[in-house]
Design a protein around this motif. Structure first.
Motif, PDB file in Angstrom:
ATOM      1  N   GLU A 540     -56.141  56.274 -43.599  1.00 61.81           N
ATOM      2  CA  GLU A 540     -55.776  54.859 -43.718  1.00 61.81           C
ATOM      3  C   GLU A 540     -56.921  54.017 -43.152  1.00 61.81           C
ATOM      4  N   ASP A 541     -57.300  52.974 -43.881  1.00 61.49           N
ATOM      5  CA  ASP A 541     -58.253  51.985 -43.372  1.00 61.49           C
ATOM      6  C   ASP A 541     -57.459  50.809 -42.831  1.00 61.49           C
ATOM      7  N   MET A 544     -59.211  45.934 -37.482  1.00 59.51           N
ATOM      8  CA  MET A 544     -59.312  46.039 -36.029  1.00 59.51           C
ATOM      9  C   MET A 544     -58.315  45.134 -35.317  1.00 59.51           C
ATOM     10  N   PHE A 545     -58.020  43.941 -35.911  1.00 61.81           N
ATOM     11  CA  PHE A 545     -57.112  43.019 -35.216  1.00 61.81           C
ATOM     12  C   PHE A 545     -55.686  43.566 -35.149  1.00 61.81           C
ATOM     13  N   MET A 546     -55.363  44.606 -35.953  1.00 57.96           N
ATOM     14  CA  MET A 546     -54.040  45.228 -35.890  1.00 57.96           C
ATOM     15  C   MET A 546     -54.017  46.446 -34.960  1.00 57.96           C
ATOM     16  N   ARG A 569     -61.132  50.166 -39.313  1.00 53.82           N
ATOM     17  CA  ARG A 569     -61.322  51.502 -38.751  1.00 53.82           C
ATOM     18  C   ARG A 569     -60.669  52.509 -39.703  1.00 53.82           C
ATOM     19  N   ARG A 570     -61.349  53.609 -39.959  1.00 54.56           N
ATOM     20  CA  ARG A 570     -60.780  54.660 -40.815  1.00 54.56           C
ATOM     21  C   ARG A 570     -60.076  55.676 -39.916  1.00 54.56           C
TER      22      ARG A 570
END
Length: 739
Positions: A540-541, A544-546, A569-570
């Motif tokens: 999943e990609d 970053m804010f999550m 982020r991967r």
């Protein structure tokens, strides 16, 4: 005058006493002369179907009205200290011949079963499906002497003696541990006696060596023992011994013929019996290293798991690259002994059933195993390849006879409230003399505590303590005599662990800061389900804010803090399903009041590091990592209902036989592979990596998978627990199980 008047009274009293004595003598004279034995499908040498020899024929005892008092009479007549239990309905198989006793009413004080009131010998309306069995204590009656009441039927009788030993005779063997060569002596009537070697066979030696924990026997220098026997006159036992070679204990061998002594009190063969035994590799001293520091199995196809001490555990076999268990249908002392000898131990003390030493994982490879007792491996025995109806609740296990190493004599627990806890005190040589002292607690942990509990035969470690001020030990033993202790957890003795030797270093000192342990007979055992990982893995990609909460809990790669909030982020996501296969619940080490609150995720962590997730290159270099705290240890799925639930700040843990599932869609259930280059990798998961919670088996806490990543897709395959995979097996090993 007074004496004359009293004389008739005395005469009457004496005549009454004489009549009573005669009547008692007549009663004993009329008592049927019997001999007993324990037979059938035994799982210990001191249990079995009660069989009675009478009138030249073996028969059984009916379970009608049978009680623990009758079992007590049976066991004591056989020389055991007491009865532990009894079983009705032919638990040990149906016997043959007459049913000699029915409706027995014993008080427990009778000298022989024949003195208990019954329907009369041979009077019964029972079938052999009602044959009774007993379990006797391991301890023998001190001073017990075997009395043969049936001299004309000696070949039908089992051996009943107080004790057996191998006594080292030659000076070169007296100081050796374990004792592997010497006279075979039996204790009968409180006296140690030798056995005449006139009818002794190699099969007898095989049984004796097996009893004392040795897998085999060898030839010895008979000339030296002839010289010794001439100098010191032996004291011979009254009988010879007749074993078939597959008995687990001397008590299962038949009594041989009476020993014939010459006028000079030497036996017909001329010498006492000598045995020379071959120890397994774990117990054999080598010139360079002494005894093996850590125990290692001798056979790659069979292993023991879940046992508290060396020589016991659930039996697991390797087939087609996968470890599996044995179903307990028809599991016997004979089959268990083949396993024990295969692994370098002696005969089996006990064949355990019903998953007594924990439940295994994976397939059930073997069922209805039947061995002759002379096979080199359990895989050579006849068995049913179909295991229909068998579950891991029926996993077979063994307890093997192991050599007496005397390790427990150099270690003790002091000051505890019970024998299972206390300050650790060791016997060490200091300035030329042996002194008791404490162990430095610096670095003291679960693995060291495990070795202590194993060495003392107290089961598993439940806690390792670095302060013991609440356990006042022996004042004379306050000084530290061992420091820098580091154990792998498999050692048989604390002295086998790495430690500082004579150059001690312990800034905290001993006394109140000495190392301590508490032990338990049971322990949990966590095992990860590899198939779930393999089936649920995906990528999943995620922006970053999550991932702010995950970032705060260090669940992302170390360089993630340097990237903008709108970057992605991967994540390599997967579910993990963790099963407690042990014999007690898995509970966090920290008590509830010390759990750590994490405000971002709004939950408590009972263990800061519960699992580690790592990605390695094929040469072993770590290229990506992750970890999971135990914010909620609970029973997600159980066979018999959930016990632990995290809701409302509930108790955390995993019950025996239950699963705890961490789903793929929760935070930190991933590895950050953003910077990973395409290629082939090894993915690894370790549960309880810091050994915070003691378990019965840490070898199955690790899971590995092969992983292929092409930059767009990921494949997870060949997932397996432990360090063995089908890919690493040699063709020869694989071919052994292909048929």
């Amino acid at each position: 005058m007074l004496a004359t008047q009293c004389l008739p009274c005395c005469t009457v009293i004496l005549s009454v006493l004489l009549e009573l004595a005669l009547s008692q003598y007549e009663h004993l004279a009329d008592t049927p002369r019997i001999q007993l034995r324990l037979a059938g499908d035994k799982r210990k040498h001191n249990e079995g179907r009660v069989e009675v020899f009478y009138n030249g024929e073996w028969g059984t005892v009916c379970d009608d009205d049978f009680t623990i008092h009758a079992a007590q009479v049976v066991c004591r007549e056989l020389g055991y200290l007491e009865a532990v239990s009894w079983s009705p309905s032919s638990k040990y198989g149906k016997g043959e011949g007459p049913i000699w006793f029915d409706n027995l009413h014993c008080t427990g004080k009778e000298k022989t079963l024949a003195l208990c009131p019954s329907n009369g010998i041979g009077v019964s309306d029972c079938k052999h499906s009602e044959d009774v069995g007993v379990v006797c204590s391991d301890k023998r009656i001190p001073g017990f002497k075997f009395i043969n009441t049936l001299p004309n039927h000696i070949e039908n009788l089992d051996i009943q003696v107080e004790d057996v030993r191998i006594r080292a005779i030659l000076s070169s063997y007296r100081k050796r541990i374990p004792v592997t060569e010497g006279y075979v002596e039996v204790k009968d009537g409180g006296k140690w006696k030798q056995i005449c070697n006139a009818e002794w066979t190699q099969l007898n030696s095989r049984v004796i060596c097996g009893m004392f924990g040795f897998p085999g026997e060898r030839k010895y220098n008979a000339r030296v023992y002839k010289m010794f026997a001439r100098r010191r006159k032996p004291s011979y036992w009254d009988y010879s011994v007749n074993c078939t070679g597959n008995e687990a204990h001397l008590s299962s061998c038949k009594l041989g013929q009476a020993t014939t002594l010459k006028p000079n009190e030497t036996c017909a063969g001329g010498l006492p019996v000598v045995v020379s035994c071959v120890p397994g590799k774990a117990f054999a001293p080598t010139p360079m290293t002494g005894f093996r520091k850590a125990f290692r199995h001798e056979q790659p196809l069979v292993r023991l798991r879940g046992g508290a001490i060396v020589g016991e555990g659930r039996v697991e076999v390797l087939k087609n690259g996968e470890w599996g268990t044995i179903c307990d249908d028809n599991w016997s002392l004979l089959s268990a002994t083949v396993v024990c000898r295969e692994l370098g131990f002696g005969t089996a003390k006990e064949a355990l059933s019903g998953g007594r030493l924990g439940q295994g994982m994976g397939p059930v490879h073997m069922n209805e195993v039947e061995c002759s007792g002379f096979e080199k491996s359990i895989t050579e025995c006849f068995f049913n390849k179909e295991a229909l109806g068998c579950s891991h609740e029926e996993d077979a296990a063994v307890r093997c006879n192991v050599p007496a190493m005397g390790f427990q004599e150099s270690l003790r627990l002091s000051g505890g409230r019970n024998p299972y806890e206390g300050r650790v005190e060791v016997l060490m040589e200091r300035n030329g003399s042996l002194v008791w002292g404490t162990v430095c607690s610096e670095g003291w942990g679960t693995m060291e505590a495990m070795v202590v509990c194993r060495q003392l035969g107290l089961g598993f470690a439940s806690n390792a303590f670095q302060e013991t001020w609440y356990w006042p030990g022996e004042v004379s033993a306050d000084n530290v005599v061992m420091s820098g202790v580091r154990c792998s957890g498999t050692e048989m003795s604390l002295s086998h662990c790495l430690h500082h030797g004579t150059h001690l270093s312990c800034p905290k000192g001993g006394g109140r800061n000495a190392a301590g342990v508490s032990c338990s007979e049971t322990a949990p055992d966590l095992v990860l389900n590899p198939q779930v990982v393999e089936q649920t893995t995906y990528m999943e990609d995620r922006p970053m804010f999550m991932l702010q909460c995950a970032y705060e809990e260090n669940c992302l790669s170390s360089n993630s803090g340097e990237v903008p909030a709108n970057s992605y982020r991967r994540l390599l996501r997967f579910s993990s399903q963790i099963h407690n296969n042990g014999q007690s619940d898995f509970r966090p080490k920290a008590s509830r009041h010390s759990w750590v609150w994490h405000d971002c995720h709004r939950h408590y962590h009972s263990m800061e590091v519960f699992t580690l997730y790592d990605m390695f290159s094929l040469n072993g270099t770590k290229v990506a990592e992750g970890h999971k705290a135990s914010f909620c240890l609970e029973d997600s799925e159980c066979d018999e209902g959930e016990k632990y639930e995290c809701a409302n700040f509930g108790e955390q843990g995993i019950t025996v036989g239950c699963w705890d599932t961490y789903r793929h869609d929760i935070d930190c259930q991933w590895v950050d592979i953003t910077d990973l280059k395409p290629g082939d990798y090894i993915f690894q998961i370790i549960i309880n990596p810091n050994y915070e919670v003691p378990e019965s088996d840490y070898s199955n806490n690790i899971m590995k998978c092969r992983c292929r990543y092409d930059g767009h897709r990921v494949w997870m395959y060949s997932c397996h627990n432990g360090k063995t995979s089908q890919l690493s097996l040699t063709p020869a090993v694989l071919l052994m199980w292909m048929t």
